[in-house]
Design an enzyme around this catalytic site. Sequence first.
Site, short mmCIF file in Angstrom:
data_model
loop_
_atom_site.label_atom_id
_atom_site.label_comp_id
_atom_site.label_asym_id
_atom_site.label_seq_id
_atom_site.Cartn_x
_atom_site.Cartn_y
_atom_site.Cartn_z
N ASN A 51 0.88 -1.16 0.00
CA ASN A 51 0.00 0.00 0.00
C ASN A 51 0.93 1.22 0.00
O ASN A 51 1.50 1.58 1.02
CB ASN A 51 -0.88 -0.05 1.26
CG ASN A 51 -1.87 1.10 1.32
OD1 ASN A 51 -1.80 2.03 0.50
ND2 ASN A 51 -2.76 1.06 2.28
N ARG A 92 -2.68 -2.31 -3.28
CA ARG A 92 -3.91 -1.56 -3.05
C ARG A 92 -3.84 -0.35 -3.98
O ARG A 92 -2.90 0.45 -3.91
CB ARG A 92 -3.97 -1.09 -1.61
CG ARG A 92 -5.17 -0.20 -1.39
CD ARG A 92 -5.21 0.35 0.00
NE ARG A 92 -6.40 1.19 0.09
CZ ARG A 92 -6.46 2.27 0.83
NH1 ARG A 92 -5.41 2.66 1.54
NH2 ARG A 92 -7.55 2.98 0.88
N HIS A 143 -13.13 2.48 0.23
CA HIS A 143 -13.20 1.43 1.25
C HIS A 143 -13.88 0.17 0.70
O HIS A 143 -14.44 -0.62 1.45
CB HIS A 143 -14.02 1.90 2.49
CG HIS A 143 -13.29 2.87 3.35
ND1 HIS A 143 -13.94 3.84 4.09
CD2 HIS A 143 -11.97 3.03 3.62
CE1 HIS A 143 -13.06 4.56 4.75
NE2 HIS A 143 -11.85 4.10 4.49
N ARG A 146 -11.47 15.06 7.82
CA ARG A 146 -12.32 15.50 6.69
C ARG A 146 -13.70 15.89 7.19
O ARG A 146 -14.26 15.27 8.10
CB ARG A 146 -12.47 14.38 5.67
CG ARG A 146 -11.20 13.95 5.00
CD ARG A 146 -11.49 12.99 3.84
NE ARG A 146 -10.28 12.37 3.35
CZ ARG A 146 -10.02 11.06 3.42
NH1 ARG A 146 -10.92 10.23 3.93
NH2 ARG A 146 -8.90 10.59 2.95
N GLU A 163 -8.19 -5.85 4.89
CA GLU A 163 -8.08 -5.58 3.45
C GLU A 163 -6.91 -6.33 2.84
O GLU A 163 -6.99 -6.80 1.70
CB GLU A 163 -7.91 -4.07 3.23
CG GLU A 163 -9.20 -3.30 3.54
CD GLU A 163 -8.96 -1.84 3.86
OE1 GLU A 163 -8.46 -1.55 4.97
OE2 GLU A 163 -9.26 -0.99 3.02
#
Length: 418
Positions: free
Chosen positions: A11, A103, A193, A254, A399
């Site tokens: 990743n 990813r 996601h 965010r 993941e």
Amino acid sequence: MGIPMNVLILNSGSSSLKFQVIATDLDRIKQNADERLCRGQVERIGGEAIITVQNRNGPRQKLAAPIRDIAAALDYVLRWLASDRAGIDEIGSLGDIHAVGHRVVHGGELFKESAIVTDEVLKGIEDCIDLAPLHNPNNIKGIRAVREIFGQKIPQVAVFDTSFHTSIPEHAYLYALPYHLYRRHRIRRYGFHGTSNRYVAYRYRTVHGITREQTNLVTLHLGNGCSATAVRAGRSLETSMGMTPLEGLVMGTRSGDLDPAIVNLIAAKEGLSTHEVEALLNSQSGLLGISGLTNDMKVLQAELDEHDDRRVRLAIDMFCYRARKYIGALLACMGGADAVVFTGGIGENSPAIRARICAGLEWTGLKLDPDLNAQTLAREARITTSDSTLHAHVIPTDEELLIARDTVRCVLGVPHPA
Ligand code: ADP
């Protein structure tokens, strides 16, 4: 069982490289017997980097070294993996890494599932740079670094955050803008996601012995980034994140949803460019912006317990309220669900936040069991009473495991279940 494939999972971010090695194959996937050989990350790439490595379930080691870019970080990681210091019996040299799974944040409308990285696929990922200018270029650097070090022959697989959401129907993914903006610039909601959602939906149906078509969930991935998704008949029907991960829930830094007119207003009043306002919405808002303290929910909760600070309480209230609002909206979109699933760092580890989100949802049939909720930390469990008609579960996400499995399936040419 035969000899498994050692899959390196990468990743690649702007200043970090996270990695794992998982040994698996089709038999191990079927038996849920994949083996994680190591995990770690390189942070602060571009300067004196901090490298954290962990062999199987051994202690975490921290190392430091000057590392200039992603390629140098990968080189460092690979040398560690093959060294005696790592103590991974399965990996004696680079040749013991059999495939690499990446990813990749944005696959646009192009990638409906994971794909073996060919020149054409790489070009497709490059074509999506406009949609994820902060993420896809780093993911591409990771892929190129692998090619540089291993040569072309090692199979690489791209697993996209957006793929799971390509099932969202047009009326849900379009913004109500002039239609030509979608045609010209592909402005629409994509959702993120996706790999996490796919994993928890897969775990839910496996544990409950049901088919994908019988899987109806509202998933809440609450980490630094947060999103809520309606999974109907095992597929994504609607999700809270949009064209970028900025839309939807209140997150660590965010803002989530807001009136778009605010962007110009802030720009004018604060003397900022619209780019700077966007950066403010991404990195100075959310829990951090409201509390004025931190984006870290664990710290905020400790602060609330100790000092009952008003702005900290407000930040947590807003976070939970928005999540509850989305659960209601998604239930309406999908015509009801069997369970709400909590995952991500906050969803897995914070009974207090789960309880606040679920408070007032009794009308949906969801009755939280306070004891089950309090006892459930970072493990799979139901947290509602047995007579609830809408259940809530905690399912820790993984993941990387799904990336490893997709990599094996793609390399062997076996179609993967959603
Ligand atoms: P990322 O989205 O970067 O993968 P994580 O899924 O690890 O992040 O989630 C990070 C968030 O989880 C942080 O806000 C952190 O404070 C929160 N978290 C982790 N453990 C706990 C805990 N025990 N209680 C409350 N929040 C927690």
